[in-house]
Scaffold this motif. Structure first.
Motif, PDB file in Angstrom:
ATOM      1  N   ALA A 233      -4.879   1.453   8.746  1.00  0.00           N
ATOM      2  CA  ALA A 233      -4.874   0.702   7.489  1.00  0.00           C
ATOM      3  C   ALA A 233      -5.764   1.327   6.419  1.00  0.00           C
ATOM      4  CB  ALA A 233      -5.311  -0.733   7.743  1.00  0.00           C
ATOM      5  N   LEU A 266      -8.512  -5.600   2.294  1.00  0.00           N
ATOM      6  CA  LEU A 266      -7.272  -4.907   1.937  1.00  0.00           C
ATOM      7  C   LEU A 266      -6.487  -5.694   0.887  1.00  0.00           C
ATOM      8  CD1 LEU A 266      -6.130  -3.702   5.473  1.00  0.00           C
ATOM      9  CD2 LEU A 266      -6.875  -2.250   3.590  1.00  0.00           C
ATOM     10  N   GLU A 271      -3.728  -3.712  -1.252  1.00  0.00           N
ATOM     11  CA  GLU A 271      -2.970  -3.048  -0.181  1.00  0.00           C
ATOM     12  C   GLU A 271      -2.294  -4.120   0.677  1.00  0.00           C
ATOM     13  OE1 GLU A 271      -2.521   0.093   0.006  1.00  0.00           O
ATOM     14  OE2 GLU A 271      -4.056   0.869  -1.355  1.00  0.00           O
ATOM     15  N   TYR A 274      -0.611  -2.929   4.164  1.00  0.00           N
ATOM     16  CA  TYR A 274      -1.597  -2.678   5.217  1.00  0.00           C
ATOM     17  C   TYR A 274      -2.313  -3.972   5.622  1.00  0.00           C
ATOM     18  CZ  TYR A 274      -1.137   2.397   4.891  1.00  0.00           C
ATOM     19  OH  TYR A 274      -0.665   3.682   4.939  1.00  0.00           O
TER      20      TYR A 274
END
Length: 359
Positions: A233, A266, A271, A274
């Protein structure tokens, strides 16, 4: 004369029971520390034996070296973790005070880009900023309760650290005097239950060893899975976070306290793909392996049914807390062995009494 002797024996027995009760009362505040010191010494006893041989039988020196090793491996990281948490709590307090005076900062740019609900989230953010004073006025009566709750949790954490420090002090004496303590326990059990004492000592020792192997093996597996997930990730500091997961895996429901904040980071960075991956990986991989691997490792190599091990692990945790992780399977293992032996003896006795013609 016989009546007088009976009275004397009863008096001696009562005095012994009173002495035993008083001794247990004195040791009760240190029961948890004594328990963890005993488990730690037992789990690492092969290292103690090897180190003692290298040092030509100098048990005290070997015990001091191993105890120092545990301090470096356990106490120092936990102390650093506690200081780090204190810094985060201080930062969160400063953030709350800043928000009370200046309000919320401008909404981050990525918030508007969240599919479907981005604009609604931005409006909610702005409404909270405009109504910040009223919000803090509303929640002010509850801040005291939250503070008291945090103070209570901090006191528990401090108590746990002190208990850990005491355990690391006591483990030195378990290392140094381990053989003598084992002989004393064996002699006491032989006095109470006779020739079966060694059998039950071996049973308890094997059960505790399998539980220790299961706990440590599962912690290492969860740490490795966390490291892989963080690396895929792109979470910074994947290796330290993986090691932190190993430590938190020793605490019931501990790993989510590592991978959930990483998942939230994240999301904060935008993101989302991820973040979804890490959330699924954490739920079914990092945390999910605990429900499969730990019972398997504990039951492997023994004659206990898996259901007995599962009931011992989860029931022990519920009844005794973290100590129950070791106490639960051990108690059920001894009880299962006692009942199995009793049933086997009854069957053997019944078969021996059957007439030979019935065969």
């Amino acid at each position: 004369m016989g009546f007088q002797m009976l009275n004397d024996r009863l008096m001696v027995l009562l005095l012994l029971l009173a002495l035993l009760g008083a001794s247990l009362w004195v040791l009760l505040p240190f029961a948890s520390a004594l328990f963890w010191a005993a488990v730690l010494a037992f789990a690492s006893w092969p290292l103690m034996r090897i180190l003692t041989n290298w040092l030509n039988g100098r048990e005290s020196v070997a015990a001091a070296i191993l105890t120092g090793g545990w301090v470096l491996l356990v106490a120092v990281p936990l102390l650093l973790l506690g200081l780090n948490m204190a810094d985060h709590i201080r930062g969160a307090t400063e953030l709350i005070n800043t928000m009370r005076v200046e309000g919320l900062p401008p909404a981050p740019g990525w918030l508007a880009g969240v599919p479907l609900v981005g604009e609604s989230l931005v409006r909610l953010w702005n409404n909270l900023d405009q109504q910040g004073s009223a919000l803090f006025t509303t929640i002010r009566p509850y801040l005291g309760e939250v503070g008291n709750w945090l103070l209570g949790r901090s006191a528990k954490i401090a108590g746990g650290i002190l208990e850990l420090a005491l355990s690391l002090v006591l483990v030195f004496f378990f290392y140094r005097d381990g053989p003598r303590l084992a002989d004393f326990v064996e002699g006491l059990l032989e006095r109470l239950i006779g020739d079966r004492a060694q059998h039950y000592l071996d049973l308890v020792a094997a059960t505790v060893q399998r539980v220790v192997n299961g706990v440590i093996g599962t912690a290492v597996a969860q740490g490795a899975l966390a490291l892989i997930g963080f690396w895929i990730a792109g979470v910074p500091g994947a290796l330290p976070l993986g090691l932190l997961t190993v430590v938190f895996s020793l605490i019931p429901m501990g790993p989510p306290f590592v991978w959930i904040p990483a998942t939230a980071w994240l999301v904060w960075q935008g993101e989302y793909g991820y973040a979804v991956f890490l959330g699924i990986w954490g739920t079914f991989g990092i945390s999910g392996v605990d429900n499969v691997l730990k019972p398997y490792l504990i039951s492997r190599g023994g004659n206990l049914p898996l259901v007995v091990v599962l009931l011992g692990v989860f029931g022990g945790l519920y009844a005794f807390g973290f100590m129950g992780l070791f106490l639960g399977p051990t108690l059920l293992a001894v009880a299962y062995s006692l009942l199995s032996g009793w049933v086997s003896e009854a069957r053997t006795s019944r078969k021996a009494k059957e007439p030979h013609g019935a065969e």
